[in-house]
Design an enzyme around this catalytic site. Sequence first.
Site, PDB file in Angstrom:
ATOM      1  N   HIS A  60      40.430  38.746  39.243  1.00  7.91           N
ATOM      2  CA  HIS A  60      40.347  38.391  40.834  1.00  7.91           C
ATOM      3  C   HIS A  60      40.062  39.700  41.456  1.00  7.91           C
ATOM      4  O   HIS A  60      38.936  39.338  42.331  1.00  7.91           O
ATOM      5  CB  HIS A  60      41.892  38.659  40.781  1.00  7.91           C
ATOM      6  CG  HIS A  60      42.307  38.891  42.414  1.00  7.91           C
ATOM      7  ND1 HIS A  60      42.656  37.459  42.876  1.00  7.91           N
ATOM      8  CD2 HIS A  60      41.735  40.146  43.216  1.00  7.91           C
ATOM      9  CE1 HIS A  60      42.941  38.312  44.109  1.00  7.91           C
ATOM     10  NE2 HIS A  60      42.551  39.165  44.342  1.00  7.91           N
ATOM     11  N   GLU A  61      39.772  40.368  40.704  1.00  5.86           N
ATOM     12  CA  GLU A  61      38.697  42.207  41.140  1.00  5.86           C
ATOM     13  C   GLU A  61      37.737  41.831  41.393  1.00  5.86           C
ATOM     14  O   GLU A  61      36.639  41.618  41.972  1.00  5.86           O
ATOM     15  CB  GLU A  61      39.597  43.455  41.187  1.00  5.86           C
ATOM     16  CG  GLU A  61      40.429  43.355  41.010  1.00  5.86           C
ATOM     17  CD  GLU A  61      41.382  43.862  42.311  1.00  5.86           C
ATOM     18  OE1 GLU A  61      40.477  43.400  43.505  1.00  5.86           O
ATOM     19  OE2 GLU A  61      42.412  42.804  43.306  1.00  5.86           O
ATOM     20  N   HIS A  83      35.944  38.781  43.691  1.00  3.44           N
ATOM     21  CA  HIS A  83      35.625  40.339  44.985  1.00  3.44           C
ATOM     22  C   HIS A  83      34.266  40.426  45.014  1.00  3.44           C
ATOM     23  O   HIS A  83      33.371  40.203  45.757  1.00  3.44           O
ATOM     24  CB  HIS A  83      36.425  40.681  45.685  1.00  3.44           C
ATOM     25  CG  HIS A  83      37.899  40.618  45.382  1.00  3.44           C
ATOM     26  ND1 HIS A  83      38.119  40.268  46.802  1.00  3.44           N
ATOM     27  CD2 HIS A  83      39.171  40.782  45.229  1.00  3.44           C
ATOM     28  CE1 HIS A  83      38.798  39.760  47.086  1.00  3.44           C
ATOM     29  NE2 HIS A  83      40.170  40.397  46.178  1.00  3.44           N
TER      30      HIS A  83
END
Length: 111
Positions: free
Chosen positions: A74-75, A78
């Site tokens: 998820h990170e 980004h």
Amino acid sequence: MITAATKQKVTDKLKACIAVANKRYNINVKFPNVVYQKRGTTAGTANYGTWTIDLNPVLLAENEEDFINRTVPHELAHLITDMVYPHAHKRMYGQKRSPHGSEWQSVMHVL
């Protein structure tokens, strides 16, 4: 305290996701700096300027497998979104675009 084995699992997951992104988008993602300083209820954050992923060590320890399989990609998504879709995080018409908008979602789907 995060063990060396857990940190290695995070590193391995990041490397695997980076390999997928590099192949899919024909880019060269630099391995991010990973720190374990996030506190509270936030699992993690990504900083484009410093190319850093900050993970919550308490939540990681409590939910290691799920955290590594979900939060770590998820990170990273980004950061990759910022490379592949640089406009995705820019202000448009005075408003910031959603950090989990369609561009990020498409990268997350790839990872």
